[in-house]
Design an enzyme around this catalytic site. Sequence first.
Site, mmCIF file in Angstrom:
data_model
loop_
_atom_site.group_PDB
_atom_site.id
_atom_site.type_symbol
_atom_site.label_atom_id
_atom_site.label_comp_id
_atom_site.label_asym_id
_atom_site.label_seq_id
_atom_site.Cartn_x
_atom_site.Cartn_y
_atom_site.Cartn_z
ATOM 1 N N ARG A 36 0.807 -1.216 0.000
ATOM 2 C CA ARG A 36 0.000 0.000 0.000
ATOM 3 C C ARG A 36 0.841 1.267 0.000
ATOM 4 O O ARG A 36 0.414 2.302 -0.519
ATOM 5 C CB ARG A 36 -0.917 -0.012 1.232
ATOM 6 N N ASP B 48 -4.046 -1.929 -2.321
ATOM 7 C CA ASP B 48 -4.659 -2.035 -1.003
ATOM 8 C C ASP B 48 -5.165 -3.462 -0.872
ATOM 9 O O ASP B 48 -6.039 -3.897 -1.636
ATOM 10 C CB ASP B 48 -5.815 -1.037 -0.872
ATOM 11 N N TYR C 15 -4.204 -9.535 15.785
ATOM 12 C CA TYR C 15 -3.022 -9.936 15.028
ATOM 13 C C TYR C 15 -2.696 -11.411 15.260
ATOM 14 O O TYR C 15 -2.491 -12.173 14.310
ATOM 15 C CB TYR C 15 -1.844 -9.054 15.441
ATOM 16 N N LYS D 198 -2.557 -14.568 12.560
ATOM 17 C CA LYS D 198 -1.326 -15.308 12.286
ATOM 18 C C LYS D 198 -1.534 -16.808 12.511
ATOM 19 O O LYS D 198 -0.939 -17.644 11.823
ATOM 20 C CB LYS D 198 -0.190 -14.771 13.152
#
Length: 251
Positions: free
Chosen positions: A39, A64, A156, A160
């Site tokens: 981005r 994006d 996050y 992951k």
Amino acid sequence: MNPPASRGSVVVTGAGGALGRAISLRLGADGFAVGVLGREGELLRETAALLADQGVAHRVLPVDLRDADAIDAALTETEAHLGPLAALINNAAIYPARPFLEIPQEEYEDVVRVNQTAYFLAAQGAARRMASHGAGAIVNVGSITFHGGWGDLASYVSTKGAAVGLTRALARELGPMGIRVNAVSPGAFPTKAEEIHENPEQYSQMVIGRQSIKRRGTDAELAAVVSFLVGEDSAFVTGQTINVDGGWVMT
């Protein structure tokens, strides 16, 4: 620009960041033409300039990752200008830090779009192209936070974990098509991500204290493992997650 590399092309998402840049430069040195996707246009151009200095054929792909059509268009553009897609590195991620009880739904969904949905869509688009010539490699970048959990990073960490699950499912399904899928889980590399910690020096000392190797890792060391996973030396390796963390996590 140089002609397409003999090893084909590779797309690296998040190629403007420290790890993505190191991966791009290493794979370029390995003989791939490199699509640098992300981005941040200025950061991508900096990576592209370094590739140009190495004489590596490349393409800047400002995308994006919340835009599914743009992801697919970037893969098409890569093959049109750099040759058949040989590898995809799903590396881009966002990591807003906030206590779990304070995470708004909109923020969580945004993390999922970038860190999880985009990995799925990029892998799907890449695999469709790789299947047409019967070979390819996909590497998903995970995180050791998945193995031990991490405070204030629930969005996050959960995405992951999804990257590891996606790796295993795709390795099983895409193997018969000649496509290998693996993951790398970086430890605490000294990147911009450390800005989320109030005291970076104290954090660095904590990291070294928990590792078996008593120094910080380098971006090039992570890139070397990615290089192995997309290269011929790992031709019989798929569905694996390799922790590149100086011996922090050993399970």
